[in-house]
Design a protein around this motif. Sequence first.
Motif, PDB file in Angstrom:
ATOM      1  N   ILE A 140      -2.569   7.580  -4.287  1.00  0.00           N
ATOM      2  CA  ILE A 140      -2.818   6.518  -3.314  1.00  0.00           C
ATOM      3  C   ILE A 140      -3.070   5.216  -4.063  1.00  0.00           C
ATOM      4  O   ILE A 140      -3.907   5.165  -4.972  1.00  0.00           O
ATOM      5  CB  ILE A 140      -4.022   6.864  -2.424  1.00  0.00           C
ATOM      6  N   ARG A 141      -2.337   4.161  -3.681  1.00  0.00           N
ATOM      7  CA  ARG A 141      -2.486   2.866  -4.349  1.00  0.00           C
ATOM      8  C   ARG A 141      -2.700   1.782  -3.311  1.00  0.00           C
ATOM      9  O   ARG A 141      -1.865   1.566  -2.439  1.00  0.00           O
ATOM     10  CB  ARG A 141      -1.247   2.539  -5.182  1.00  0.00           C
ATOM     11  N   ASP A 188      -3.443  14.793  -0.072  1.00  0.00           N
ATOM     12  CA  ASP A 188      -3.189  13.396  -0.420  1.00  0.00           C
ATOM     13  C   ASP A 188      -3.187  13.242  -1.933  1.00  0.00           C
ATOM     14  O   ASP A 188      -3.997  13.862  -2.634  1.00  0.00           O
ATOM     15  CB  ASP A 188      -4.290  12.490   0.139  1.00  0.00           C
ATOM     16  N   ARG A 224       0.266   8.687   8.391  1.00  0.00           N
ATOM     17  CA  ARG A 224      -0.270   9.914   7.804  1.00  0.00           C
ATOM     18  C   ARG A 224      -0.916  10.783   8.877  1.00  0.00           C
ATOM     19  O   ARG A 224      -0.669  12.007   8.929  1.00  0.00           O
ATOM     20  CB  ARG A 224      -1.281   9.566   6.720  1.00  0.00           C
ATOM     21  N   ARG A 237       5.009   4.021   2.470  1.00  0.00           N
ATOM     22  CA  ARG A 237       4.691   2.693   1.931  1.00  0.00           C
ATOM     23  C   ARG A 237       4.762   1.647   3.040  1.00  0.00           C
ATOM     24  O   ARG A 237       5.663   1.660   3.873  1.00  0.00           O
ATOM     25  CB  ARG A 237       5.658   2.297   0.820  1.00  0.00           C
ATOM     26  N   GLN A 277      -2.230  -1.187   5.018  1.00  0.00           N
ATOM     27  CA  GLN A 277      -2.899   0.093   4.801  1.00  0.00           C
ATOM     28  C   GLN A 277      -3.060   0.855   6.109  1.00  0.00           C
ATOM     29  O   GLN A 277      -2.885   2.079   6.156  1.00  0.00           O
ATOM     30  CB  GLN A 277      -4.270  -0.135   4.167  1.00  0.00           C
ATOM     31  N   GLU A 330      -1.925   4.718   7.031  1.00  0.00           N
ATOM     32  CA  GLU A 330      -2.911   5.693   7.482  1.00  0.00           C
ATOM     33  C   GLU A 330      -2.559   6.241   8.869  1.00  0.00           C
ATOM     34  O   GLU A 330      -2.741   7.437   9.140  1.00  0.00           O
ATOM     35  CB  GLU A 330      -4.295   5.054   7.481  1.00  0.00           C
ATOM     36  N   TYR A 353       0.860  -1.179   0.000  1.00  0.00           N
ATOM     37  CA  TYR A 353       0.000   0.000   0.000  1.00  0.00           C
ATOM     38  C   TYR A 353       0.903   1.238   0.000  1.00  0.00           C
ATOM     39  O   TYR A 353       1.857   1.326   0.771  1.00  0.00           O
ATOM     40  CB  TYR A 353      -0.885   0.006   1.248  1.00  0.00           C
ATOM     41  N   THR A 354       0.607   2.185  -0.871  1.00  0.00           N
ATOM     42  CA  THR A 354       1.444   3.387  -0.955  1.00  0.00           C
ATOM     43  C   THR A 354       0.569   4.643  -1.046  1.00  0.00           C
ATOM     44  O   THR A 354      -0.559   4.594  -1.551  1.00  0.00           O
ATOM     45  CB  THR A 354       2.373   3.349  -2.187  1.00  0.00           C
ATOM     46  N   GLN A 355       1.117   5.727  -0.562  1.00  0.00           N
ATOM     47  CA  GLN A 355       0.487   7.017  -0.798  1.00  0.00           C
ATOM     48  C   GLN A 355       1.518   8.128  -0.649  1.00  0.00           C
ATOM     49  O   GLN A 355       2.536   7.966   0.035  1.00  0.00           O
ATOM     50  CB  GLN A 355      -0.678   7.252   0.142  1.00  0.00           C
ATOM     51  N   LYS A 356       1.247   9.231  -1.316  1.00  0.00           N
ATOM     52  CA  LYS A 356       2.116  10.392  -1.235  1.00  0.00           C
ATOM     53  C   LYS A 356       1.361  11.564  -0.620  1.00  0.00           C
ATOM     54  O   LYS A 356       0.135  11.645  -0.707  1.00  0.00           O
ATOM     55  CB  LYS A 356       2.660  10.749  -2.624  1.00  0.00           C
TER      56      LYS A 356
END
Length: 414
Positions: A321-322, A318, A296, A285, A289, A293, A208-211
């Motif tokens: 998000i994958r 955000d 974040r 990453r 998930q 979160e 799970y990734t997000q920027k």
Amino acid sequence: MSADAFLKDFHLVATIGATPNNGVDRQAATEEDRRTRDWFAGFATERGWEVRVDGIGNMFALVEFRPGAKFVLVGSHLDSQPLGGRFDGAYGVMAGLHAAARIEEQVRAGGELPPFNLAVVNWFNEEGGRFAPSIMGSSVFAGIMDRSAMLEVRDLQGVSVQEALGGIGYLGSDAGPEPVSYAEIHIEQGRILEREGLQVGAVDSSWYTQKLDIEVLGEQSHTGATAMADRHDALVAASKIVLMVHDVTGDFEEEALVSSVGQLTLEPNSPIVVPRRVHLVADLRSNSQSIVEAARESLLRDIAALAEEHDIRINVKDFDIRANQYYPESGVELTEKVAADLGLGVRRMQTMAGHDSVAMNRVVPTVMMFIPSVDGVSHCEREFSTDEDMMAGVDALTAVARELVFGALVEEAK
């Protein structure tokens, strides 16, 4: 085609955009990218394959066995990071071209005619180094990102994707082939295969990734004439955010979360002016998930407190998000079977990095394979995989692609 032919082509393409320390710099839609695209097109046209370029710059080399049939896609990307390695992405495209040529040779020599066609793809802007977000071309193809919006994305110099692709002659209008399945082979970008002495990784899932897009807004002032108490220095605050992003990993079990700030720009970027604006991108990453979160939320709280402490404004958005992706079990088993038949050591593994296969797995059954990376190094000039490991991977990809064009994973596609 022979092993020597593959290695000759691979090392030739590695000279395009070559850097002094054995890497490459072929960022998306640059002149160096154009030259590799021209080489890709030449490889295909020499063999009589149709070449298509779609409206986001993806290139397809079509090997048609049955007119009107759907296509098995194999490939990766030819663009690189700034001062990147010569293996990341390019190996998968080159392996795909040679696998397709081998399969065509077998069919044309009297082999059984497969029910599906085969296409090799060079996806646009997988790296995201020049244009954010990454994995752009395959995501547009898969319907995950909007093509019009992506064409308007601009680099740090203000050049749009549409302008850049048009400038190198690769803003196409062709329809992409209708896919039935997809396969990609890539360097691992980690140490697991090398450490365990194995040649093939069968990827079963992605992290799970997000920027976070972070804008720090202070006040521009004179570095010499402004009292320290009167400054609202955006860079000082941004530097603390960089450390926050790094340190948040310590709130979780070791290696459960990885994070970094990989891009930072400041304005006005003058040696005698206190910065008024800093823009940075944080990358989080994890296989979980909930961990991403939680990290974040922790960062948002700390950044809000920082803004109040420094009396500045910080905007956080955000993006990119994958979710975790899980590759079809039958595709993982196919990789394991192929490796065993070839006498190659294989193991199941996850991918922490993003790949075009992550986007494609959303729309068709997808096989993702790894070969070893020496020292686990990637996205730099020191990136390296041996000729022997590359050739073993080409053999494995050829065998997988052959199974796919003969109907493997078709049930998952229905």
